[in-house]
Design a protein around this motif. Structure first.
Motif, PDB file in Angstrom:
ATOM      1  N   ILE A  41       0.765  -1.245   0.072  1.00 48.08           N
ATOM      2  CA  ILE A  41       0.103   0.052  -0.199  1.00 48.08           C
ATOM      3  C   ILE A  41       0.848   1.339   0.047  1.00 48.08           C
ATOM      4  CG2 ILE A  41      -1.561   1.493   1.332  1.00 48.08           C
ATOM      5  CD1 ILE A  41      -2.887  -1.466   2.181  1.00 48.08           C
ATOM      6  N   THR A  42       2.064   1.277   0.873  1.00 46.02           N
ATOM      7  CA  THR A  42       2.820   2.404   0.943  1.00 46.02           C
ATOM      8  C   THR A  42       3.487   2.529  -0.561  1.00 46.02           C
ATOM      9  OG1 THR A  42       3.376   2.177   3.100  1.00 46.02           O
ATOM     10  CG2 THR A  42       4.700   3.306   2.410  1.00 46.02           C
ATOM     11  N   GLY A  99       4.318   5.705  -4.775  1.00 49.63           N
ATOM     12  CA  GLY A  99       4.485   5.603  -6.425  1.00 49.63           C
ATOM     13  C   GLY A  99       3.809   6.563  -7.212  1.00 49.63           C
ATOM     14  N   PHE A 100       2.551   6.702  -7.060  1.00 49.48           N
ATOM     15  CA  PHE A 100       1.553   7.623  -7.604  1.00 49.48           C
ATOM     16  C   PHE A 100       2.018   9.082  -7.299  1.00 49.48           C
ATOM     17  CE2 PHE A 100      -1.562   3.885  -7.866  1.00 49.48           C
ATOM     18  CZ  PHE A 100      -1.364   3.866  -9.584  1.00 49.48           C
ATOM     19  N   ALA A 151      12.409  13.265  -0.895  1.00 50.49           N
ATOM     20  CA  ALA A 151      11.999  12.380   0.153  1.00 50.49           C
ATOM     21  C   ALA A 151      11.154  11.243  -0.281  1.00 50.49           C
ATOM     22  CB  ALA A 151      11.361  13.295   1.116  1.00 50.49           C
ATOM     23  N   LEU A 152      10.172  11.541  -1.162  1.00 47.59           N
ATOM     24  CA  LEU A 152       9.242  10.572  -1.588  1.00 47.59           C
ATOM     25  C   LEU A 152       9.990   9.276  -2.186  1.00 47.59           C
ATOM     26  CD1 LEU A 152       6.467  12.653  -3.413  1.00 47.59           C
ATOM     27  CD2 LEU A 152       6.490  10.982  -1.285  1.00 47.59           C
ATOM     28  N   ARG A 153      10.957   9.584  -2.950  1.00 42.27           N
ATOM     29  CA  ARG A 153      11.901   8.681  -3.522  1.00 42.27           C
ATOM     30  C   ARG A 153      12.678   7.598  -2.429  1.00 42.27           C
ATOM     31  NH1 ARG A 153      11.952   8.950  -8.830  1.00 42.27           N
ATOM     32  NH2 ARG A 153      11.415  10.940  -9.838  1.00 42.27           N
ATOM     33  N   LEU A 191       3.064  -3.291 -14.122  1.00 48.03           N
ATOM     34  CA  LEU A 191       3.339  -4.287 -12.997  1.00 48.03           C
ATOM     35  C   LEU A 191       2.568  -3.848 -11.742  1.00 48.03           C
ATOM     36  CD1 LEU A 191       7.093  -5.424 -13.481  1.00 48.03           C
ATOM     37  CD2 LEU A 191       4.939  -6.730 -13.926  1.00 48.03           C
ATOM     38  N   THR A 192       2.438  -2.345 -11.465  1.00 49.59           N
ATOM     39  CA  THR A 192       1.826  -1.910 -10.412  1.00 49.59           C
ATOM     40  C   THR A 192       0.384  -2.143 -10.527  1.00 49.59           C
ATOM     41  OG1 THR A 192       3.434  -0.371 -10.207  1.00 49.59           O
ATOM     42  CG2 THR A 192       1.353   0.247  -9.057  1.00 49.59           C
ATOM     43  N   TRP A 193      -0.155  -1.817 -11.740  1.00 55.15           N
ATOM     44  CA  TRP A 193      -1.452  -2.021 -11.998  1.00 55.15           C
ATOM     45  C   TRP A 193      -1.983  -3.572 -11.799  1.00 55.15           C
ATOM     46  CZ3 TRP A 193      -5.150   1.229 -10.939  1.00 55.15           C
ATOM     47  CH2 TRP A 193      -4.977   2.515 -11.278  1.00 55.15           C
ATOM     48  N   LEU A 194      -1.078  -4.500 -12.100  1.00 52.04           N
ATOM     49  CA  LEU A 194      -1.427  -5.716 -12.126  1.00 52.04           C
ATOM     50  C   LEU A 194      -1.434  -6.476 -10.639  1.00 52.04           C
ATOM     51  CD1 LEU A 194       0.987  -7.640 -14.917  1.00 52.04           C
ATOM     52  CD2 LEU A 194      -1.718  -7.383 -15.066  1.00 52.04           C
TER      53      LEU A 194
END
Length: 210
Positions: A23-24, A29-30, A43-45, A159-162
């Motif tokens: 979930i994180t 990622g989005f 920081a996000l990366r 791959l994220t959407w899968l």
């Protein structure tokens, strides 16, 4: 019915870590893909990469545990001849949610086995593409095979959407068919009412896509 021994404590801990980690990763990622104004990309990366490493380590530990842990369960994921023979009927059952699952031995039905094995491959592939994005020089071969960073990024996104699709189907099937199994996986206890069906004439247990 669902039993506490179906999901020992180590499996539940790793399940929690997977859930929170994935979930994180999806959320960060989005945000990296569409950063809000004023958000620190660096920081996000960093958070995204660190959590990704944790998820990868947990997956590798789970694989090791399946073969060598106290509650090792690798044999539960082995696809046998009967699994392949029953797979079409199992798929029809989940597409229509009518009738009963074909009887099967062991904890998982053939569709579960395929989906869980597929998710392991998916997470490993997602980890590789993620590392290639962050360290393209180290993974130059993978970058080249995907025709540059744009191809790596597109693969990572797909791959994220899968993975999101699997999670949604996974949760839907658990909640809609056996809420006891969801409570058992998350809390280590059930509501006290069995919600699974005994396999016809075999004594095997019927488990949903969970």
């Amino acid at each position: 019915m669902a039993r506490p021994t179906d999901y020992p404590f180590p499996q539940r801990v790793m399940h929690y870590l997977h859930l929170i980690g994935i979930i994180t990763l999806v959320f960060t990622g989005f945000l990296i893909h569409h950063p809000p104004q004023g958000t620190s990309q660096s920081a996000l990366r960093v958070v995204h990469v660190l959590v990704g490493i944790i998820v990868l380590v947990v997956v590798l530990v789970r694989i090791y545990y399946a073969f060598n842990g106290f509650y090792r369960d690798a044999h539960q994921f082995a696809l046998r001849r009967d699994d392949w023979r029953n797979l079409p009927a199992v798929i029809r059952h989940y597409l229509t949610l009518k009738g009963e699952l074909p009887p099967h031995s062991g904890k998982y039905n053939p569709l579960q086995k395929l989906s869980y094995l597929g998710v392991v491959v998916l997470v490993l592939a997602q980890s590789l593409t993620g590392m290639a994005l962050y360290w393209p020089g180290t993974f130059s071969g993978l970058v080249a095979s995907l025709e540059g960073l744009a191809g790596v990024r597109a693969s990572h996104y797909a791959l994220t959407w899968l993975l999101i699709t699997f999670i949604m189907v996974h949760l839907y099937m658990v909640i809609s068919e056996t809420p006891d199994r969801l409570r058992l996986m998350l809390l280590g206890q059930t509501g006290g009412v069995g919600s699974e069906k005994e396999g016809a004439g075999t004594g095997s247990r019927q488990y949903p896509l969970s």
